[in-house]
Design a protein around this motif. Structure first.
Motif, PDB file in Angstrom:
ATOM      1  N   SER A   1       0.834  -1.207   0.000  1.00  0.00           N
ATOM      2  CA  SER A   1       0.000   0.000   0.000  1.00  0.00           C
ATOM      3  C   SER A   1       0.870   1.259   0.000  1.00  0.00           C
ATOM      4  N   GLU A   2       2.121   1.115   0.453  1.00  0.00           N
ATOM      5  CA  GLU A   2       3.048   2.239   0.478  1.00  0.00           C
ATOM      6  C   GLU A   2       4.472   1.727   0.366  1.00  0.00           C
ATOM      7  N   TYR A   3       5.276   2.440  -0.432  1.00  0.00           N
ATOM      8  CA  TYR A   3       6.695   2.127  -0.547  1.00  0.00           C
ATOM      9  C   TYR A   3       7.491   3.241   0.110  1.00  0.00           C
ATOM     10  N   LYS A   4       8.329   2.868   1.054  1.00  0.00           N
ATOM     11  CA  LYS A   4       9.078   3.845   1.838  1.00  0.00           C
ATOM     12  C   LYS A   4      10.352   4.253   1.106  1.00  0.00           C
ATOM     13  N   VAL A   5      10.512   5.566   0.925  1.00  0.00           N
ATOM     14  CA  VAL A   5      11.690   6.124   0.254  1.00  0.00           C
ATOM     15  C   VAL A   5      12.521   6.871   1.291  1.00  0.00           C
ATOM     16  N   SER A   6      13.769   6.479   1.450  1.00  0.00           N
ATOM     17  CA  SER A   6      14.647   7.105   2.443  1.00  0.00           C
ATOM     18  C   SER A   6      15.477   8.221   1.823  1.00  0.00           C
TER      19      SER A   6
ATOM     20  N   LYS B   1       6.278   7.063  -0.465  1.00  0.00           N
ATOM     21  CA  LYS B   1       6.285   8.126   0.538  1.00  0.00           C
ATOM     22  C   LYS B   1       7.715   8.382   0.985  1.00  0.00           C
ATOM     23  N   VAL B   2       8.115   9.634   0.942  1.00  0.00           N
ATOM     24  CA  VAL B   2       9.481  10.008   1.307  1.00  0.00           C
ATOM     25  C   VAL B   2       9.595  10.188   2.821  1.00  0.00           C
ATOM     26  N   TYR B   3      10.608   9.537   3.395  1.00  0.00           N
ATOM     27  CA  TYR B   3      10.910   9.655   4.824  1.00  0.00           C
ATOM     28  C   TYR B   3      12.276  10.324   4.965  1.00  0.00           C
TER      29      TYR B   3
ATOM     30  N   ASP C   1      12.487   0.331   1.088  1.00  0.00           N
ATOM     31  CA  ASP C   1      12.075  -0.045  -0.264  1.00  0.00           C
ATOM     32  C   ASP C   1      12.888   0.673  -1.332  1.00  0.00           C
ATOM     33  N   MET C   2      13.070   1.974  -1.155  1.00  0.00           N
ATOM     34  CA  MET C   2      13.745   2.807  -2.152  1.00  0.00           C
ATOM     35  C   MET C   2      14.514   3.904  -1.435  1.00  0.00           C
ATOM     36  N   ALA C   3      15.407   4.557  -2.159  1.00  0.00           N
ATOM     37  CA  ALA C   3      16.168   5.645  -1.541  1.00  0.00           C
ATOM     38  C   ALA C   3      16.760   6.548  -2.606  1.00  0.00           C
ATOM     39  N   VAL C   4      16.972   7.787  -2.211  1.00  0.00           N
ATOM     40  CA  VAL C   4      17.848   8.684  -2.952  1.00  0.00           C
ATOM     41  C   VAL C   4      19.036   8.865  -2.024  1.00  0.00           C
ATOM     42  N   GLY C   5      20.110   8.162  -2.332  1.00  0.00           N
ATOM     43  CA  GLY C   5      21.207   8.058  -1.379  1.00  0.00           C
ATOM     44  C   GLY C   5      22.467   8.793  -1.790  1.00  0.00           C
ATOM     45  N   SER C   6      23.224   9.206  -0.799  1.00  0.00           N
ATOM     46  CA  SER C   6      24.489   9.914  -1.007  1.00  0.00           C
ATOM     47  C   SER C   6      25.611   8.933  -1.306  1.00  0.00           C
ATOM     48  N   THR C   7      26.438   9.284  -2.282  1.00  0.00           N
ATOM     49  CA  THR C   7      27.605   8.455  -2.566  1.00  0.00           C
ATOM     50  C   THR C   7      28.543   8.393  -1.360  1.00  0.00           C
ATOM     51  N   ILE C   8      28.536   9.445  -0.551  1.00  0.00           N
ATOM     52  CA  ILE C   8      29.378   9.459   0.656  1.00  0.00           C
ATOM     53  C   ILE C   8      28.852   8.462   1.679  1.00  0.00           C
ATOM     54  N   ASN C   9      27.560   8.514   1.944  1.00  0.00           N
ATOM     55  CA  ASN C   9      26.974   7.654   2.967  1.00  0.00           C
ATOM     56  C   ASN C   9      27.033   6.179   2.596  1.00  0.00           C
ATOM     57  N   TRP C  10      27.012   5.885   1.310  1.00  0.00           N
ATOM     58  CA  TRP C  10      27.028   4.490   0.865  1.00  0.00           C
ATOM     59  C   TRP C  10      28.432   3.965   0.612  1.00  0.00           C
ATOM     60  N   SER C  11      29.428   4.847   0.672  1.00  0.00           N
ATOM     61  CA  SER C  11      30.794   4.443   0.339  1.00  0.00           C
ATOM     62  C   SER C  11      31.396   3.390   1.279  1.00  0.00           C
ATOM     63  N   PRO C  12      30.994   3.307   2.568  1.00  0.00           N
ATOM     64  CA  PRO C  12      31.563   2.230   3.387  1.00  0.00           C
ATOM     65  C   PRO C  12      31.200   0.838   2.867  1.00  0.00           C
ATOM     66  N   GLN C  13      30.043   0.729   2.204  1.00  0.00           N
ATOM     67  CA  GLN C  13      29.621  -0.571   1.671  1.00  0.00           C
ATOM     68  C   GLN C  13      30.047  -0.769   0.212  1.00  0.00           C
ATOM     69  N   VAL C  14      30.208   0.324  -0.520  1.00  0.00           N
ATOM     70  CA  VAL C  14      30.605   0.251  -1.934  1.00  0.00           C
ATOM     71  C   VAL C  14      31.827   1.150  -2.113  1.00  0.00           C
ATOM     72  N   LYS C  15      33.006   0.575  -2.059  1.00  0.00           N
ATOM     73  CA  LYS C  15      34.250   1.368  -2.028  1.00  0.00           C
ATOM     74  C   LYS C  15      34.413   2.252  -3.262  1.00  0.00           C
TER      75      LYS C  15
ATOM     76  N   ASP D   1      29.136  15.391  -4.505  1.00  0.00           N
ATOM     77  CA  ASP D   1      28.305  14.328  -3.933  1.00  0.00           C
ATOM     78  C   ASP D   1      27.132  14.013  -4.860  1.00  0.00           C
ATOM     79  N   PRO D   2      27.382  13.229  -5.933  1.00  0.00           N
ATOM     80  CA  PRO D   2      26.253  12.754  -6.722  1.00  0.00           C
ATOM     81  C   PRO D   2      25.353  11.861  -5.863  1.00  0.00           C
ATOM     82  N   LEU D   3      24.092  11.828  -6.197  1.00  0.00           N
ATOM     83  CA  LEU D   3      23.123  11.003  -5.483  1.00  0.00           C
ATOM     84  C   LEU D   3      22.680   9.852  -6.370  1.00  0.00           C
ATOM     85  N   VAL D   4      22.334   8.740  -5.731  1.00  0.00           N
ATOM     86  CA  VAL D   4      21.887   7.558  -6.467  1.00  0.00           C
ATOM     87  C   VAL D   4      20.429   7.272  -6.123  1.00  0.00           C
ATOM     88  N   MET D   5      19.600   7.186  -7.149  1.00  0.00           N
ATOM     89  CA  MET D   5      18.195   6.843  -6.974  1.00  0.00           C
ATOM     90  C   MET D   5      18.100   5.331  -7.172  1.00  0.00           C
ATOM     91  N   ALA D   6      17.735   4.630  -6.107  1.00  0.00           N
ATOM     92  CA  ALA D   6      17.837   3.178  -6.121  1.00  0.00           C
ATOM     93  C   ALA D   6      16.622   2.509  -5.482  1.00  0.00           C
TER      94      ALA D   6
END
Length: 337
Positions: free
Chosen positions: A27-32, A63-65, A88-102, A238-243
């Motif tokens: 009924s709703e997809y959460k976007v971070s 819905k954006v959170y 469910d989805m996110a518009v994420g920072s390349t900086i914040n995700w860099s610990p998991q994706v070098k 800081d490019p952002l990734v829509m994922a």
């Protein structure tokens, strides 16, 4: 007649399959997002949600959170939460995700990208595709690029034109070892803290300065917190990734997958436009507005910028190996063209 009946039957089966699939939709997809309106980051996420709901006739409601609230405010956990299906989805920072994706640390290499054309050369070319493949391999499906902008420097003490001007300044930085290394090399005292903690620290003088995209500097009115010395040095972007979570993606029909992807691309372009508005050589209106508010805007000369480059080159070379020398060299070649 027999052919006509066969076509009707096939169409009916297709409609049943589509309805069955749609019936499984949430009924709703959460976007971070880390930040919401009125930042380009949050606005691009809202645009994505609006386009998807409109074009799927309400089958997919996003819905954006903001404020990283889906991970209790810890933005560094966002990527893992998407991979696990918690988000469910996110518009994420390349900086914040860099610990998991070098590979995402590429955009934080000091002084790699001199201008917006350089960012585009990376995100819209072979390098951007390689990075998307790296994200995909970690279990998250990237759909499009957006942008948070170049990270510029502000402080409450004095103008910064050379590394010597940074000596001893206490600068709030994001929670990444690469940023610690960069500002240490420049002679500053880097202090990692969340953005929620940073604003009161700036207002009380507990820290002297910070580095952030101009959209955040302006929306947070950092010039009212003593941050009246601004250096437009374009040291990292800081490019952002829509994922989207792969678990969620696999529940969508191919038709809806196409809609979600196309809407992400469109919303991503919108975010890029917002992040650059009033900051280009063709349109420096926002910088002029800040000068009118009493902000001293420093735009380093090529000679002054070269001093920052030289001071941070050992950091660049060390992190080039950590990120992957081949990827960094492809990036250098793409920018050189």
């Amino acid at each position: 007649m027999r052919l006509f009946k066969g076509l009707l039957a096939a169409a009916a089966l297709s409609m049943v399959a589509l309805a069955a699939s749609a019936a499984e939709y949430k009924s709703e997809y959460k976007v971070s997002t880390v930040v919401g309106k009125p930042f380009p980051w949050g606005l691009s996420a809202e645009r994505w949600a609006e386009l998807v709901e409109e074009r799927t006739d309400g089958r997919i409601k996003m819905k954006v959170y903001p404020g990283a609230q889906l991970v209790q405010g810890d933005q560094t956990k966002e990527f893992t939460a998407i991979r696990q299906g918690i988000i469910d989805m996110a518009v994420g920072s390349t900086i914040n995700w860099s610990p998991q994706v070098k590979e995402l640390n590429l955009f934080s290499l000091p002084f790699l990208m001199p201008d917006y054309e350089a960012i585009d050369a990376l995100t819209q070319g072979e390098v951007g595709q390689a990075i998307f493949e790296a994200i995909d391999a970690k279990g998250v499906l990237p759909l499009a690029w957006s942008e948070n902008g170049f990270r510029e420097l502000s402080n409450s003490k004095h103008p910064v034109r050379t590394p010597e001007d940074l000596a001893g300044l206490k600068i709030r930085v994001v929670g990444s070892p690469l940023y610690n290394d960069t500002f240490t090399a420049l002679g500053a005292n880097p202090t990692q803290m969340s953005w929620a903690d940073a604003q009161p620290a700036l207002s009380t003088g507990a820290v002297d300065g910070q580095e952030n995209p101009m959209a955040i500097y302006g929306a947070a009115k950092l010039y009212t917190l003593g941050q009246t010395h601004l250096t437009m040095w374009r040291y990292v972007a800081d490019p952002l990734v829509m994922a989207v979570s792969k678990r969620v993606w696999e529940t969508f029909t191919p038709e809806d997958q196409a809609i979600v992807r196309e809407a992400a691309v469109e919303a991503g372009r919108y975010g890029v436009e917002l992040a650059r508005e009033g900051l280009t050589g063709e349109n420096p209106a926002y910088l002029e507005e800040l000068r009118g508010l009493g902000v001293e805007v420093v735009e380093p000369t090529a000679e002054e910028r070269a001093k920052f480059v030289a001071a941070t080159r050992p950091v660049y070379e060390a992190w080039k190996e950590k990120i992957g020398a081949e990827l960094v060299e492809k990036a250098e070649q793409a920018i050189g063209k």
